[in-house]
Design an enzyme around this catalytic site. Structure first.
Site, PDB file in Angstrom:
ATOM      1  N   LYS A 194       0.831  -1.214   0.000  1.00 59.46           N
ATOM      2  CA  LYS A 194       0.000   0.000   0.000  1.00 59.46           C
ATOM      3  C   LYS A 194       0.861   1.256   0.000  1.00 59.46           C
ATOM      4  O   LYS A 194       0.424   2.329  -0.457  1.00 59.46           O
ATOM      5  CB  LYS A 194      -0.973  -0.019   1.186  1.00 59.46           C
ATOM      6  CG  LYS A 194      -0.332  -0.174   2.557  1.00 59.46           C
ATOM      7  CD  LYS A 194       0.110   1.114   3.195  1.00 59.46           C
ATOM      8  CE  LYS A 194       0.828   0.858   4.490  1.00 59.46           C
ATOM      9  NZ  LYS A 194       1.315   2.102   5.123  1.00 59.46           N
ATOM     10  N   THR A 251      -3.335   5.550   4.329  1.00 63.47           N
ATOM     11  CA  THR A 251      -2.008   5.936   3.833  1.00 63.47           C
ATOM     12  C   THR A 251      -2.088   6.700   2.515  1.00 63.47           C
ATOM     13  O   THR A 251      -1.235   7.546   2.238  1.00 63.47           O
ATOM     14  CB  THR A 251      -1.122   4.687   3.648  1.00 63.47           C
ATOM     15  OG1 THR A 251      -1.181   3.895   4.824  1.00 63.47           O
ATOM     16  CG2 THR A 251       0.322   5.059   3.372  1.00 63.47           C
TER      17      THR A 251
END
Length: 337
Positions: A194, A251
């Site tokens: 990610k 994120t």
């Protein structure tokens, strides 16, 4: 859970925040690092101003620079060091540790060169008689929010459910909650990969694109992450959980994310070397992009977003040109996996 002694290896932002969680739960926390000035600041001023300007830590959190002393008599170890030094620190631990402990890690990355997950590195370097099965502590979490006791939910993954439950009991409280999981490969690959997509999401913002583009890169990025993870042995459903889509959202959309901020700076035209220098912290997404690109090439996995970010980071591709190349790819069905 009864009082435990825990050595937290890595006094960065996340290591410090997790130390506070453990301290809040009544455990003895030994925060180890190799920076003498930082350790002195933590012990004397009870601050870690490199990462948190206005946070006062409990005086019971003690910083160590002597690894042997930090390991003496502990019940558990929590690795929160950068991926690139995990193997070295694990080797040092193995040489000094004289009793069996629980071993956990809360880092997010893949080792360059070997392409290995962090739990694999720890398993290789710390002898089996000194540890239980590794526990991965990972999920949607900003240290800046955890340190002020904002609500945070993450995963504790291990192939040994008892070890996962140990971590769950160790950390869980009124603001910090862990869910157990047995898909170690899925949780680790989700946490690592990610960061790549977060760099890309930041770059889109830096280039001036809006929410439509943000949604596009997050959803199609999740598809890429899932493709590679499943090829490595992960369960697909893991990627729609906390450590998957949850971590990707937090994120890939927040200024708290150093990976997002790095991408944003690249999108605004800054050079990678300058971005890394100005950040002052490890940008795991940069090194992970290289590992993921190499793995995708090796396994024949289609990862156009990852490949484009790799070319921007390592081959000086202009970000806007890379976006146009992706948009001009041959059209396909959304559920084509």
């Amino acid at each position: 859970m009864n009082h435990q002694k825990i050595a937290v290896l890595g006094p960065g932002s996340w290591g410090t925040a997790l130390s506070q969680v453990l301290n809040d739960n009544g455990h003895e926390v030994r925060l180890w690092g190799n920076n003498l000035e930082q350790a002195k600041e933590i012990n004397e001023k009870h601050t870690n101003t490199r990462y948190f300007k206005d946070i006062i830590l409990d005086e019971k959190i003690v910083a160590y620079t002597d690894l042997k002393a930090a390991l003496d008599g502990v019940d558990a170890l929590l690795f929160v060091v950068p991926t690139k030094v995990t193997r070295l620190v694990a080797q040092q631990v193995a040489a000094l540790l004289d009793h069996r402990v629980h071993v956990m890690h809360a880092s997010k990355g893949l080792e360059q060169g070997t392409h290995e997950r962090i739990s694999s590195v720890l398993t290789e370097e710390i002898p089996e008689h000194l540890r239980g099965e590794i526990v991965v502590v990972s999920g949607p979490s900003h240290a800046e929010e955890t340190i002020v006791r904002d609500i945070t939910l993450i995963s504790a993954a291990s192939i040994d459910n008892n070890e996962a439950k140990y971590a769950q009991s160790l950390f869980s409280n009124d603001y910090f909650r862990l869910y157990t999981n047995n898909d170690v490969i899925g949780v680790e690959t989700a946490g690592a990969l990610k960061n790549i997509i977060a760099v890309g999401a930041g770059a889109l913002h830096g280039l001036g694109f809006g929410d439509n583009a943000k949604a596009a890169i997050i959803t199609r990025g999740l598809t890429e992450i899932t493709r590679l993870g499943v090829a490595l042995g992960a369960e697909p459903l893991t990627y729609i959980g906390l450590s998957g889509v949850g971590d990707l959202i937090v994120t890939g959309t927040s200024v708290h994310s150093r990976n997002w901020r790095a991408g944003d700076a690249l999108g605004r035209g800054e050079k990678l070397a300058d971005v890394e220098k100005n950040m002052g912290m490890v940008i795991e997404g940069v090194s992970t992009t290289k590992v993921a690109y190499e793995l995708a090439q090796q396994l024949g996995i289609d990862m156009p977003i990852t490949e484009t970010i790799y070319q921007v980071l390592y081959e000086n591709l202009d970000p806007r040109t890379g976006i146009l190349e992706i948009m001009r790819r041959e059209t396909r069905a959304e559920n084509e996996f």
